[in-house]
Write an enzyme that holds these catalytic residues in place. Structure first.
Site, mmCIF file in Angstrom:
data_model
loop_
_atom_site.group_PDB
_atom_site.id
_atom_site.type_symbol
_atom_site.label_atom_id
_atom_site.label_comp_id
_atom_site.label_asym_id
_atom_site.label_seq_id
_atom_site.Cartn_x
_atom_site.Cartn_y
_atom_site.Cartn_z
ATOM 1 N N LYS A 226 45.832 35.391 47.056
ATOM 2 C CA LYS A 226 45.418 36.551 46.254
ATOM 3 C C LYS A 226 44.986 37.685 47.180
ATOM 4 O O LYS A 226 44.010 37.566 47.918
ATOM 5 C CB LYS A 226 44.262 36.152 45.328
ATOM 6 N N ASP A 231 38.203 45.217 44.293
ATOM 7 C CA ASP A 231 38.204 44.964 42.854
ATOM 8 C C ASP A 231 37.033 45.672 42.196
ATOM 9 O O ASP A 231 35.887 45.238 42.293
ATOM 10 C CB ASP A 231 38.127 43.456 42.584
ATOM 11 N N LYS A 238 32.899 46.460 36.953
ATOM 12 C CA LYS A 238 31.771 45.653 37.385
ATOM 13 C C LYS A 238 30.521 46.522 37.541
ATOM 14 O O LYS A 238 30.622 47.704 37.871
ATOM 15 C CB LYS A 238 32.074 45.018 38.754
ATOM 16 N N ASP A 249 37.675 40.404 48.116
ATOM 17 C CA ASP A 249 38.503 39.838 47.054
ATOM 18 C C ASP A 249 39.933 39.585 47.508
ATOM 19 O O ASP A 249 40.752 39.111 46.731
ATOM 20 C CB ASP A 249 38.491 40.735 45.817
ATOM 21 N N ASP A 308 38.982 42.556 34.534
ATOM 22 C CA ASP A 308 38.329 42.036 35.738
ATOM 23 C C ASP A 308 38.818 40.628 36.076
ATOM 24 O O ASP A 308 38.383 40.040 37.060
ATOM 25 C CB ASP A 308 36.804 42.042 35.561
ATOM 26 N N GLU A 310 41.856 40.017 37.097
ATOM 27 C CA GLU A 310 43.141 40.506 37.598
ATOM 28 C C GLU A 310 43.786 39.572 38.608
ATOM 29 O O GLU A 310 45.008 39.563 38.771
ATOM 30 C CB GLU A 310 42.969 41.901 38.216
ATOM 31 N N ARG A 312 44.203 36.336 38.695
ATOM 32 C CA ARG A 312 45.104 35.340 38.121
ATOM 33 C C ARG A 312 46.403 35.984 37.642
ATOM 34 O O ARG A 312 47.437 35.327 37.577
ATOM 35 C CB ARG A 312 44.414 34.583 36.993
#
Length: 460
Positions: A226, A231, A238, A249, A308, A310, A312
């Protein structure tokens, strides 16, 4: 060696010995010391507790010996404390019962790492002389891969976006003679719609990076990481406190890159594929919205329950690409859920697989190289929590329970042909400095995967 690590030297007659001691070995070690050194150790109240250090002088007043307490020996990375605790000079590990010289050397190298891109560190690092029989080149390759992965995680997003993630993979590919393909623009929108959807809100163009290496007829192993450079949470933004560490991230991509670097450097007998979807999840008029429905590469439609979640989404398209050739082993790495951190804390990544034998091999590899993980179940009844009334599935469960499990179940929908699939849910960060693990970015499970693959596909 990288400037971020201590030097390894082969021959150093004047290297100061480091004697590692446990409560059991201390009486015999103390009895063998020259009387002045034994007296000095007693006078300074040395005890073989974990991490205790005594610097013993010789007759000329110079440093002559180091005593290092191992305690009960539970923390095998404990020698990683030494590079930050010893004065400049050259040292070597003295032979000692129960001490693995190779593991102690690796711990030393991992503990010597410093992130110095933005602030000069003028202090001279101590050097380590190799113990006879230790493969310094192999350990240096592992330490270098870890250091470069840590550098990626530690670099803030203003200097590390999708382009820079691609550049890092290009450098690894060039070093090992691997092939590289990158998909961007209209091709990305057509072939990897979820990756494009997540990344389209940022002015920094999203991309999918695809590296291949090794003989075409060798067993196929695919690593997927990933690569969310930053993010914000998207429109489900967030709070500021949760955004502070979101440069990490892309820690899954960093771990996958580090593992791939180790595998190629070791020359393992396999056909390696590394797939990294690289995006920034930003907020703009182009951002995807809660309630949107996107058709994935696999053909499944996904309702967006939360922007949030994202990671996956981009992994789903990457896993569909990997699954199309049904690799012998598929491993994905992601800083995916807070639920895994609540369950296991920052130091112990969760992993998921349906294959019990593979799960045992993963656990054993983690223990063997002091890169531990813990298996959580792919409890299939929880898959109904991802049901959607308007699409094939939702990207979140919408409830407070089993967040790490439902995320793993979501990912499994996109790799149905691959039975040997491991999903790692990482934190990718050391909240505080521990031996061998300086505070900051970490490539958790990279060494584990290298150990696992070394056992399965040794160099021909």
């Amino acid at each position: 060696m990288s400037q971020t690590l201590s030097r390894l030297v082969r021959d150093a007659e004047d290297a100061v010995p480091i004697t590692c001691v446990t409560p059991d070995s201390w009486p015999s070690v103390e009895a063998a010391l020259p009387l002045p050194q034994a007296a000095y150790a007693r006078a300074t109240d040395f005890a073989p507790k974990a991490g205790r250090i005594a610097l013993l002088p010789g007759d000329d007043g110079r440093l002559a010996n180091i005593l290092f307490g191992l305690g009960d020996g539970e923390d095998r990375m404990l020698p990683g404390k030494l590079p930050g605790a010893l004065p400049p000079g050259t040292y070597r590990f003295a032979p000692a019962d129960g001490v693995d010289a190779a593991e102690a050397t690796l711990a030393w190298l991992l503990g010597s790492y410093r992130f110095g891109r933005y602030r000069a560190n003028g202090s001279e690092r101590p050097a380590l002389a190799l113990t006879e029989g230790v493969d310094g080149e192999a350990l240096a390759r592992i330490a270098e891969a870890v250091a470069q992965g840590r550098d990626l995680v530690n670099t803030p997003a203003n200097d590390l976006g999708p382009t820079e993630i691609e550049a890092a993979i290009r450098a690894v590919a060039a070093r090992h003679g691997a092939d590289l393909a990158v998909v961007t623009g209209a091709d990305l929108a057509r072939d990897f719609p979820l990756v494009h959807t997540v990344g389209s809100s940022s002015p920094r163009a999203p991309r999918l990076i695809d590296l291949t290496w090794g003989p075409a007829d060798a067993p196929r192993v695919t690593l997927v990481g990933k690569g969310v450079a930053f993010d914000t949470g998207g429109l489900d933004i967030k709070p500021s406190s949760a955004m502070l560490l979101m440069k990490k991230d892309m820690g899954g991509a960093a771990a996958a890159i580090a593992a791939a670097d180790m595998v190629m450097g070791s020359g393992l007998h396999l056909r390696l594929r590394l797939i990294v979807p690289a995006v920034e999840n930003a907020v703009s008029g182009e951002a995807f919205r809660p309630g949107d429905v996107i058709r994935s590469r696999a053909g499944l439609t996904v309702e967006i329950g939360n922007t949030d979640a994202e990671g996956r989404l981009i992994l789903a398209d990457a896993l569909a690409l990997a699954d199309a050739e049904a690799p012998d082993l598929l491993i994905d790495f992601a800083t995916l859920t807070g639920a895994a951190r609540v369950a296991l804390g920052p130091d112990l990544p969760a992993f998921f697989t349906e294959d019990d034998a593979l799960a045992q091999a993963v656990s054993e590899a983690g223990l063997a190289c002091a890169d531990p993980v813990w298996r959580l179940p792919l409890h299939k009844p929880y898959a109904s929590l991802l049901d959607s009334k308007v699409a094939d599935l939702n990207n979140v469960s919408g409830g407070p329970f089993a967040g790490a499990i439902t995320a793993a179940l979501f990912l499994r929908r996109f790799a149905p042909a691959t039975r040997a699939h491991v999903h790692f849910d990482l934190y990718g960060w050391n909240p505080s400095t521990k031996p061998g693990r300086p505070e900051g970015g970490e490539v958790q499970t990279a060494r584990l995967v290298h150990t696992l693959l070394s056992r399965r596909y040794p160099k021909a």
